[in-house]
Write a protein that holds these residues in place. Structure first.
Motif, PDB file in Angstrom:
ATOM      1  N   HIS A 162      58.692  -9.142  15.018  1.00  0.00           N
ATOM      2  CA  HIS A 162      57.331  -9.600  14.750  1.00  0.00           C
ATOM      3  C   HIS A 162      56.611  -8.590  13.876  1.00  0.00           C
ATOM      4  CE1 HIS A 162      57.769 -12.924  17.517  1.00  0.00           C
ATOM      5  NE2 HIS A 162      58.302 -12.088  18.392  1.00  0.00           N
TER       6      HIS A 162
ATOM      7  N   ASP B 196      55.722  -8.886  10.908  1.00  0.00           N
ATOM      8  CA  ASP B 196      54.706  -9.508  10.050  1.00  0.00           C
ATOM      9  C   ASP B 196      53.373  -9.710  10.762  1.00  0.00           C
ATOM     10  OD1 ASP B 196      55.868 -11.425  11.727  1.00  0.00           O
ATOM     11  OD2 ASP B 196      55.570 -13.054  10.290  1.00  0.00           O
ATOM     12  N   ASP B 197      53.400  -9.822  12.089  1.00  0.00           N
ATOM     13  CA  ASP B 197      52.144 -10.086  12.809  1.00  0.00           C
ATOM     14  C   ASP B 197      51.839  -9.080  13.920  1.00  0.00           C
ATOM     15  OD1 ASP B 197      53.928 -10.828  14.818  1.00  0.00           O
ATOM     16  OD2 ASP B 197      53.460 -12.961  14.704  1.00  0.00           O
TER      17      ASP B 197
ATOM     18  N   HIS C 138      53.025  -8.788  16.838  1.00  0.00           N
ATOM     19  CA  HIS C 138      53.116  -9.379  18.177  1.00  0.00           C
ATOM     20  C   HIS C 138      54.016  -8.517  19.064  1.00  0.00           C
ATOM     21  CE1 HIS C 138      53.048 -12.902  20.873  1.00  0.00           C
ATOM     22  NE2 HIS C 138      54.311 -12.642  21.106  1.00  0.00           N
TER      23      HIS C 138
ATOM     24  N   THR D  44      49.213 -10.158  20.381  1.00  0.00           N
ATOM     25  CA  THR D  44      49.011  -9.224  19.282  1.00  0.00           C
ATOM     26  C   THR D  44      47.798  -8.353  19.599  1.00  0.00           C
ATOM     27  OG1 THR D  44      49.923 -10.839  17.748  1.00  0.00           O
ATOM     28  CG2 THR D  44      48.655  -9.037  16.790  1.00  0.00           C
TER      29      THR D  44
ATOM     30  N   GLU E  34      43.813  -8.977  18.746  1.00  0.00           N
ATOM     31  CA  GLU E  34      43.599 -10.337  18.243  1.00  0.00           C
ATOM     32  C   GLU E  34      43.606 -11.337  19.387  1.00  0.00           C
ATOM     33  OE1 GLU E  34      46.247 -11.567  15.160  1.00  0.00           O
ATOM     34  OE2 GLU E  34      46.018  -9.711  14.044  1.00  0.00           O
TER      35      GLU E  34
ATOM     36  N   LYS F 283      47.007 -16.890  19.595  1.00  0.00           N
ATOM     37  CA  LYS F 283      47.115 -18.181  18.912  1.00  0.00           C
ATOM     38  C   LYS F 283      48.494 -18.751  19.215  1.00  0.00           C
ATOM     39  CE  LYS F 283      44.447 -16.297  15.178  1.00  0.00           C
ATOM     40  NZ  LYS F 283      44.781 -15.088  14.492  1.00  0.00           N
TER      41      LYS F 283
ATOM     42  N   LYS G  39      56.678 -17.997  19.119  1.00  0.00           N
ATOM     43  CA  LYS G  39      57.110 -16.858  18.320  1.00  0.00           C
ATOM     44  C   LYS G  39      58.589 -16.838  17.971  1.00  0.00           C
ATOM     45  CE  LYS G  39      53.115 -14.978  17.866  1.00  0.00           C
ATOM     46  NZ  LYS G  39      52.522 -14.803  16.576  1.00  0.00           N
TER      47      LYS G  39
END
Length: 130
Positions: free
Chosen positions: A57, A59-60, A62, A115, A118, A121, A129
């Motif tokens: 993860h 990229d985000d 998480h 995350t 944040e 979502k 995921k």
């Protein structure tokens, strides 16, 4: 009645859409319990299963924590392999690629994720995921 929700793992129907993986049951515990602040799934893998997808993860950001509820599995990362057993908790930062495999026994994992900093979502239409 109060807003407390109780479910047996076996009473949560496993995901059965186009991303279903043979020998692995992803049970959407977050949805079943009405939780909205973090991701939560129960992952059941049969013995000798290598189908759990390698993923990260990065990229985000998480983060995931896995709780081994039953059995054992091998956690595979770039750093190597480690056996995780019933009663153990494993925290995996988002940047680390991970994959679970099973050998002579199956495993039941509780996967929790979110995350940092944040609002959660949920993923739509497939296990969270993955």
């Amino acid at each position: 009645m109060d807003d407390i929700n109780v479910k047996a793992i076996e009473d949560i129907a496993p995901y059965s859409g186009e991303h279903a993986i043979p020998g692995i049951r992803f049970r959407p515990a977050r949805d079943a319990l009405g939780v909205s602040g973090f991701g939560m799934s129960v992952i059941e893998m049969e013995p000798g299963n290598t189908g759990y997808p390698a993923h990260d993860h990065g990229d985000d950001g998480h983060e995931e924590v896995y709780v081994v509820l039953r059995g054992a599995a091998v956690l595979v990362t770039d750093a190597g392999e480690r056996i995780v057993r019933e009663g153990e908790l494993v925290a995996v930062p988002g940047r680390i690629a991970r994959k679970f495999v099973t050998r002579d026994q199956g495993v039941t994992l509780l996967a929790l994720g979110g995350t940092p900093g944040e609002a959660y979502k949920p993923a739509m239409g497939r296990p969270a995921k993955l």
